[in-house]
Design a protein around this motif. Structure first.
Motif, short mmCIF file in Angstrom:
data_model
loop_
_atom_site.label_atom_id
_atom_site.label_comp_id
_atom_site.label_asym_id
_atom_site.label_seq_id
_atom_site.Cartn_x
_atom_site.Cartn_y
_atom_site.Cartn_z
N THR A 1 65.80 -65.37 -17.03
CA THR A 1 67.09 -65.70 -17.60
C THR A 1 67.37 -64.71 -18.73
OG1 THR A 1 66.20 -67.17 -19.30
CG2 THR A 1 66.68 -68.17 -17.14
N ASP A 2 68.59 -64.67 -19.19
CA ASP A 2 68.92 -63.77 -20.30
C ASP A 2 68.11 -64.14 -21.55
OD1 ASP A 2 70.65 -62.28 -18.76
OD2 ASP A 2 72.43 -63.37 -19.42
N ASP A 3 67.94 -65.45 -21.81
CA ASP A 3 67.14 -65.87 -22.96
C ASP A 3 65.69 -65.43 -22.82
OD1 ASP A 3 69.27 -66.98 -24.30
OD2 ASP A 3 68.68 -69.07 -23.94
N GLU A 4 65.12 -65.57 -21.62
CA GLU A 4 63.74 -65.17 -21.41
C GLU A 4 63.58 -63.66 -21.60
OE1 GLU A 4 62.40 -68.65 -18.22
OE2 GLU A 4 63.15 -66.73 -17.48
N PHE A 5 64.53 -62.89 -21.09
CA PHE A 5 64.48 -61.44 -21.26
C PHE A 5 64.58 -61.08 -22.74
CE2 PHE A 5 66.73 -57.24 -21.12
CZ PHE A 5 65.62 -56.51 -20.74
N THR A 6 65.45 -61.74 -23.46
CA THR A 6 65.59 -61.50 -24.90
C THR A 6 64.27 -61.76 -25.61
OG1 THR A 6 67.94 -62.03 -24.87
CG2 THR A 6 66.82 -62.21 -26.99
N LEU A 7 63.61 -62.85 -25.27
CA LEU A 7 62.33 -63.18 -25.90
C LEU A 7 61.27 -62.13 -25.57
CD1 LEU A 7 62.37 -67.02 -25.30
CD2 LEU A 7 62.38 -65.87 -27.53
#
Length: 97
Positions: free
Chosen positions: A5-11
């Protein structure tokens, strides 16, 4: 490459820059999901760091995003590499008279 997900990639980007992650607020679910998939490791109750698999997943997503952008722009990596080998318009024989 696992779907992120975009959040996972950001993390993963944050962790890959050496930052520790805390599973609180908006990020808790994504941190726990990445840990379950082996992309983050739990160092203690409030500190999570990236694993080698996480670094590889981040790099793969970076590559996919770059390739998608090139497709949007009407370019593809092989064509770009081929263009680098062409003489520039300033080369001898191509100058205006």
């Amino acid at each position: 490459m696992p779907d992120l997900t975009d959040d996972e990639f950001t993390l993963l980007m944050i962790a890959d820059n050496g930052e520790s992650l805390a599973p609180i607020g908006r990020w808790k679910q994504s941190i726990l999901a990445l840990t379950a998939r082996g992309l983050l490791q739990r160092n203690n109750e409030v500190n999570y760091g990236i694993t080698l698999a996480g670094k590889e997943a981040r790099a793969a997503r970076d590559h996919e995003d770059a390739a998608a952008m090139l497709r949007v722009l009407g370019r593809d990596p092989p064509a770009i590499e081929a263009r680098k080998e062409l003489p520039s318009s300033d080369s001898e024989g191509l100058k205006d008279g």
